[in-house]
Design an enzyme around this catalytic site. Sequence first.
Site, mmCIF file in Angstrom:
data_model
loop_
_atom_site.group_PDB
_atom_site.id
_atom_site.type_symbol
_atom_site.label_atom_id
_atom_site.label_comp_id
_atom_site.label_asym_id
_atom_site.label_seq_id
_atom_site.Cartn_x
_atom_site.Cartn_y
_atom_site.Cartn_z
ATOM 1 N N ALA B 21 0.930 -1.108 -0.068
ATOM 2 C CA ALA B 21 -0.047 -0.117 0.075
ATOM 3 C C ALA B 21 0.807 1.252 -0.104
ATOM 4 O O ALA B 21 1.449 1.552 0.902
ATOM 5 C CB ALA B 21 -0.995 0.092 1.426
ATOM 6 N N MET B 22 0.843 2.066 -1.143
ATOM 7 C CA MET B 22 1.929 2.971 -1.123
ATOM 8 C C MET B 22 1.168 4.461 -1.207
ATOM 9 O O MET B 22 0.155 4.607 -2.068
ATOM 10 C CB MET B 22 2.687 2.924 -2.573
ATOM 11 C CG MET B 22 3.615 1.612 -2.467
ATOM 12 S SD MET B 22 4.455 1.369 -4.274
ATOM 13 C CE MET B 22 5.624 2.994 -4.022
ATOM 14 N N GLY B 25 4.311 8.585 0.668
ATOM 15 C CA GLY B 25 4.940 9.023 1.359
ATOM 16 C C GLY B 25 6.472 8.332 1.749
ATOM 17 O O GLY B 25 6.617 7.265 0.988
ATOM 18 N N VAL B 26 7.299 8.801 2.427
ATOM 19 C CA VAL B 26 8.582 7.985 2.710
ATOM 20 C C VAL B 26 8.210 6.663 3.343
ATOM 21 O O VAL B 26 9.143 5.878 2.697
ATOM 22 C CB VAL B 26 9.445 8.941 3.678
ATOM 23 C CG1 VAL B 26 10.812 8.129 4.163
ATOM 24 C CG2 VAL B 26 9.647 10.281 3.253
ATOM 25 N N LEU B 47 -4.386 4.325 -3.142
ATOM 26 C CA LEU B 47 -5.655 4.696 -3.046
ATOM 27 C C LEU B 47 -6.065 6.113 -3.021
ATOM 28 O O LEU B 47 -5.270 6.810 -2.473
ATOM 29 C CB LEU B 47 -6.297 4.063 -1.404
ATOM 30 C CG LEU B 47 -5.825 2.741 -1.219
ATOM 31 C CD1 LEU B 47 -6.398 2.424 0.105
ATOM 32 C CD2 LEU B 47 -6.464 1.707 -2.320
ATOM 33 N N CYS B 115 -10.308 3.991 8.852
ATOM 34 C CA CYS B 115 -9.570 3.789 7.552
ATOM 35 C C CYS B 115 -8.883 2.549 7.228
ATOM 36 O O CYS B 115 -9.174 1.622 6.531
ATOM 37 C CB CYS B 115 -8.702 4.889 7.057
ATOM 38 S SG CYS B 115 -7.921 4.785 5.588
ATOM 39 N N CYS B 211 -5.556 12.906 7.057
ATOM 40 C CA CYS B 211 -5.151 13.077 5.437
ATOM 41 C C CYS B 211 -6.055 14.017 4.861
ATOM 42 O O CYS B 211 -5.695 14.865 4.019
ATOM 43 C CB CYS B 211 -4.988 11.845 4.607
ATOM 44 S SG CYS B 211 -6.462 10.893 4.539
#
Lengths: 363, 390
Positions: B21-22, B25-26, B47, B115, B211
């Site tokens: 799941a990207m 972020g770092v 997502l 989430c 977010c």
Amino acid sequence: MSIYLDYNATSPIRDEAKEKMLEVMGPPINSSSVHSFGRKAKSYLQKARSEVAKLVNADLDQVIFTSGGTEANSMIMQLSNSPLVSAIEHDAVMASSNNLNLINVNSDGIVDLEMLEATIKKTNTDMISVMWANNETGVIQPMTEIIKIAKKYKIYIHCDAVQALGKIDLDFKSSGLNSMAISSHKIGGPVGVGALILKDPFDVNPIILGGGQEKGHRSGTENLIGIVGFGVAASLISKDSKNYVMRNIGVRQKQFEDYLKDNLKDIKIFGENAKRLPNTSCIYMPNLNADAQVIALDLEGFAVSAGSACSSGKVKSSHVLKAMGAEWAANNSIRVSSGWQNNKNDLEKLAHSYIELYKRSNK
Amino acid sequence: MLKNNILGFNRDPKDTKVVVAMSGGVDSSVTAGLLVEEGFDVIGITLQLYDYGMAIQKKGACCAGSDINDAREVANQLNIPHYVLDYESKFRDQVIDDFADEYLAGKTPIPCVRCNQTVKFTDLFKMAKNLNADALATGHYVQRVVGKNGIELHRGVDPEKDQSYFLFATTKDQLEYLRFPLGSLNKIETRKIAERLNLKVKNKPDSQDICFVPNGKYSDVVRRLRPGSIEPGNITYLDGSILGRHNGIIDYTIGQRRGLGIGGVSDLEEERLYVVDIKVQDNEVIVGPKEALNVDEILLKEMNWVNNSFPSDKKILVKLRNTGKLIPAEMIKMNDRVTLYPTKPVEGVSPGQAAVIFDANDENNVLGGGWIVSTASKLQKKYNLSSSAA
């Protein structure tokens, strides 16, 4: 290397088109220039124009080159305040007006002619726009009947023929259409070129003003490299006068559909009872979202698509299937559209992977 | 014989398919980078959860759009397939709506847990399985430990970054399938890996806020989501005397001291006042002295136990907010709910937050947790505060 089965999104460029484009790519090519380079450019431009005109049976001066199908559609759609359009049009038509009158389609995806006529009487509209063939399902509209109705009420009739071009015969002159939008990259030419075919060139107001190219209809120095590629792609289709290539594609596509139906009982192919483009299948699979299907097949080496993807790459659920009364399937259907570069086994391989995927997600 | 690979599979990494799941972020970029480096068959998924422009109603510097592009670029750099899934409507239904409704109910929700619970570990989880992946990896700072009683969820090694509080609702099935390669690292190490892999996002700052509330003003977001449902009301002292007016209970959180906006009292007096209760039915914010924040009973609902069974030891440690300390407490089960009795009274406990329960014998071991429904204390009973009404 993945197997490409998304020709309705865009097609590979034909080798012959690429060669000709490379020939044009280099010398200075502004067809408005008076000198020898300009004259040479002009001759390329006119050759391409005649090739495109020939493919759709139009006169040379009825062809206006644009940046693509979207621009060609927009040039026409901006002329009307409340156009009458089918509920399954492409966004290039749908987004052109806030005041569309939508004409329903039946469950096979065919425009409801009675409603069309009734709406004409009710709304005093000044334009009808119906796509020749749908990009998602491949369903071909009864253009002869639709044009007849438009003539009866003396209403301007436009056709988005982007998806139909090169897949079925289009005869602009005898169709009775007032205008028609086509695009290069669906038939083996490059992206960034299309054309508006106009019965009467005085019908349209330019949306891009400037140096008055394309007889004042579309200013800006012509994209000659692209236009030349478009011309060659068009000529290759004209050459295949018996439609050998498309007939062959149609046979394989039909075999593919039959094989899937024989093996999987609860899938569905949309527009099955209607006349469709030979290369297009829109297939519903229960229990697996379209994006999962597309990703899973991509990982296995097949490029297919779901509905029409917007520029960010996120997949919208299909307004076309919704309009066909199949909202339940709108998030679970993918499109397989093959083309001339596919070899005999490509669809067979896809069928096997598709069946595996089905079994995995319908355990 | 093959050794287990770092994701715990007894086979070559190249034969292990893992979805990462990207977020762009770092942390999640490094997660993907590490797994690619180890030779795993990695698929990146990002997502699309909300429309950033809609969230802040203006054009901003950092946005979800650019986060998605960052994820795409990192995936490109790592040469892995990458997909963007449109989960906007799922996220709106399962996370944002709940967030707004909880605030309107006078609670302080944690959308990040919702989430993880829904969009990430239900929908994305299902997608990963549909793609025939062996595991789903995220960049969370928690550890998945194979203990003698099965798989356990442990705190991340870096106490600053530990995200176990946000993952208490992870079920046993989910944990079986999940992997957290960063759990044993600290933030400095993660940054160093980002540097070594020369990831495009190596210098990107950590995200701080929720977010979809990028500037931290959650009440603006709630006002936009639920126009017309937020009314001004009274700020009342414990004894019922009215001290001032508020513009909506959503601006207040239990334990809050600053910015109460009480006109009638001096700054010095206001300094000593805390929000001790929010009475939704009366649309009232109740303030009082610090002692009134103390509670000695906490009722929890929607319990999740990581190994699927109620802990045998009723003495546990509990964390009542992400930045909170571990507090010793006793736990009593009543049907599907649990009541906690802290050994010493604790202050500032907000309904809507999570109570995350740790093993008293191993404070790294997350046993599970639940959502805080209400609290009770002697003082609350004295003043008939609504939080005491379970």
